[in-house]
Design an enzyme around this catalytic site. Structure first.
Site, PDB file in Angstrom:
ATOM      1  N   SER A  61      50.928  38.218  34.794  1.00 25.83           N
ATOM      2  CA  SER A  61      51.331  37.699  36.094  1.00 25.83           C
ATOM      3  C   SER A  61      50.834  38.586  37.222  1.00 25.83           C
ATOM      4  O   SER A  61      49.644  38.720  37.433  1.00 25.83           O
ATOM      5  CB  SER A  61      52.851  37.526  36.129  1.00 25.83           C
ATOM      6  OG  SER A  61      53.247  36.822  37.282  1.00 25.83           O
ATOM      7  N   ASP A  78      48.428  34.609  38.226  1.00 28.45           N
ATOM      8  CA  ASP A  78      48.459  33.527  37.242  1.00 28.45           C
ATOM      9  C   ASP A  78      49.009  32.233  37.831  1.00 28.45           C
ATOM     10  O   ASP A  78      49.254  31.271  37.108  1.00 28.45           O
ATOM     11  CB  ASP A  78      49.249  33.936  35.994  1.00 28.45           C
ATOM     12  CG  ASP A  78      50.730  34.117  36.248  1.00 28.45           C
ATOM     13  OD1 ASP A  78      51.096  34.506  37.375  1.00 28.45           O
ATOM     14  OD2 ASP A  78      51.530  33.891  35.317  1.00 28.45           O
TER      15      ASP A  78
END
Length: 532
Positions: A142, A287
């Site tokens: 992430s 992401d």
């Protein structure tokens, strides 16, 4: 391997990565102890850790053994041989790890969709739900630093795993074969149709019409092209991108930290927004499962907090819901209380969950109604739970643009909408105080002290404390009177070496007066909490 965690020698005897020997030989004795003291464990959003050799890092051996553990748990639950979706982002080694995971699933008899190139995390959540897959894996860290990577697991319905599944997988990993003895079967990439279906579905969250001028950055991540496609399908084509941040780059060269919430991370975006006279600015994290919104103000461009965006989108969703009485909206214990007030005003049900979308996605499990919207203060928003039961930055970007267009048609701005919510439900201000720690042990010691000797008062209000154990390692402190309340939630981070304190002040006086008092209380509370 004869023991777990293994010794350095046991690890090297079975590590399929030829560079590990040299890497570990260069480590100090202290670093080796840290790398081999324990394994990565499943936290708030899966496994995450630095790219390095050893069980306490992200590497090929860990990916292979983790995947073997996942296959064992699925087989124990009668799901062996089912369909699995595997995706990966554009971080260092993500493609390698994604392919390795797919090959382990295939060797264990699962049918596998290996995504054709780097994809946003919500695409995998969507694909699992869309295809009825028994599981999904996304290789991503992430918004972590470029030196990290991670492994995120979804089960049926595209929901993130929760206990006891995470502990079951960890036990299966500990008893998995050595990494170099785990079978792998080659897998061809597929699923291009799912990428198109995702963009088409994300576009459908739009309720209205009319174009919006947008400034956009995917922050060197994988969301750029997907966001442009979804926005275009939703009728929003006037999009200007930060060109230096548009192409995926695992080094994130133009930002110190690839998180839209970090100071300075969106400077280039806001400069572009001012240059092109945009109506809204949008920053996706690497992401693309999180989305930060910026808006123009009299003092220049500013980013909304995750809570402010959550109030606005939650109100917008409920205002256009055909049957709000059947709607469920959700936010986490560390998020603002305003969404609960908004839901009550529409006759909808609000559910408060533990931190993380693995809980938010299940908010309607045991209550009447259907989940329509969920958010957490860390700029995560779920706009279309029927399609994606996870946070989705791209669908959030589409709905944010739709909301801006709808407000403009009424002669209103986003800041006007925030003022209206404050008048209706009271001024709410939020802030976060972060304390970095050297280890999980230090964080645990602070939490123990706060439990044994809780502060009695804060900014002149007596405090009551609620301990969320055993459900979560968190403490909630509340206090207030007829005109103002203060709330502080303290918990260790699930992904980083931090102790996090979430503050919220609520004032019910006239708008300007209430905002002034709330700011004073918040500043004083933050200063006091830093000393806790």
């Amino acid at each position: 391997m004869t023991s777990w965690p293994p010794t350095v020698q046991e690890w090297l005897a079975h590590d399929p990565d030829p560079g590990s020997t040299t890497e570990l030989a260069a480590c100090s004795a202290e670093e080796l102890r840290e790398r081999f003291a324990h394994s990565l464990t499943f936290g708030t959003a899966g496994l995450r850790g630095p790219l390095r050799a050893g069980p306490n890092g992200m590497n090929l051996a860990v990916v292979l053994r983790t995947t073997r553990g996942v296959t064992a748990v699925l087989a124990e639950r009668g799901l062996g041989g089912g369909h699995v979706v595997v995706g990966y982002d554009a971080r260092h080694r993500s493609a390698e790890f994604g392919r390795a995971a797919a090959e382990v699933f295939a060797a264990q008899g699962f049918s596998v969709t290996l995504m054709p190139g780097p994809v946003p995390t919500p695409v995998v959540a969507f694909a699992v739900r869309r295809t009825g897959a028994v599981a999904g894996v996304q290789i991503t860290a992430s918004h972590n630093p470029p030196t990290d990577n991670g492994y995120k697991v979804y089960l049926e319905g595209g929901l993130q795993i929760v206990s006891p599944t995470d502990r079951d997988i960890e036990q299966a990993i500990a008893s998995a074969p050595p990494a170099d003895q785990i079978p792998r079967t080659p897998v061809e990439e597929s699923g291009a149709d799912l990428l198109s279906a995702y963009a088409e579905r994300a576009a459908t969250v739009r309720r209205g019409a009319g174009s919006v001028r947008v400034a956009l950055t995917p922050m060197h991540g994988v969301g750029g092209e997907f966001a442009l496609d979804a926005l275009a399908l939703a009728g929003i084509a006037d999009v200007h991108v930060v060109t230096g941040q548009f192409a995926p780059d695992p080094d994130f060269p133009t930002v110190a930290f690839p998180n839209p919430e970090e100071p300075g991370a969106v400077d280039a975006l806001l400069a572009l927004a001012a240059d092109v006279d945009a109506e809204v600015s949008i920053a996706l994290d690497p992401d693309a499962d999180r989305c930060a919104i910026g808006v123009p103000s009299a003092a220049g461009w500013r980013m909304l907090s995750g809570d402010e965006t959550g109030w606005l989108l939650g109100d917008y969703v409920l205002s256009r819901c055909n049957d709000p009485a059947s709607a469920v909206v959700a936010s986490t214990v560390v998020s603002s209380r305003m969404l609960a007030a908004i839901a009550a005003s529409y006759g909808a049900r609000h559910v408060e969950t533990l931190t993380g979308f693995k809980w938010l996605a299940r908010a309607d499990d045991d209550v009447p109604g259907t989940l329509r919207y969920a958010y957490e203060e860390a700029i995560g928003h779920c706009l279309d739970p029927e399609a994606v039961r996870d946070k989705d930055g791209i669908s959030a970007a589409v709905l944010a643009c739709d909301m801006v267009a709808a407000l403009r048609a009424q002669g209103l701005s986003v800041l006007d909408a925030l003022d209206a919510l404050a008048r209706r439900h009271g001024v709410h201000t939020t802030a976060a105080v972060t304390r970095r720690v050297t280890s999980p042990q230090q964080a645990a010691e602070i939490m123990t002290r706060l439990r044994n000797q809780p502060p009695a008062a804060l900014v002149g209000f007596d405090l009551t404390v609620t301990d969320l154990q055993p459900r979560a390692d968190a403490l909630v402190f509340t206090g207030g009177d007829d005109t103002a309340t203060v709330r502080v939630v303290v918990r260790p981070s699930g992904t980083e070496p931090k102790l996090k304190c979430y503050l919220e002040i609520r004032c019910d006086e006239e708008l300007i007066t209430a905002r002034g008092r709330a700011a004073e209380l918040q500043n004083a509370a933050a200063e006091a909490v830093r000393r806790w």
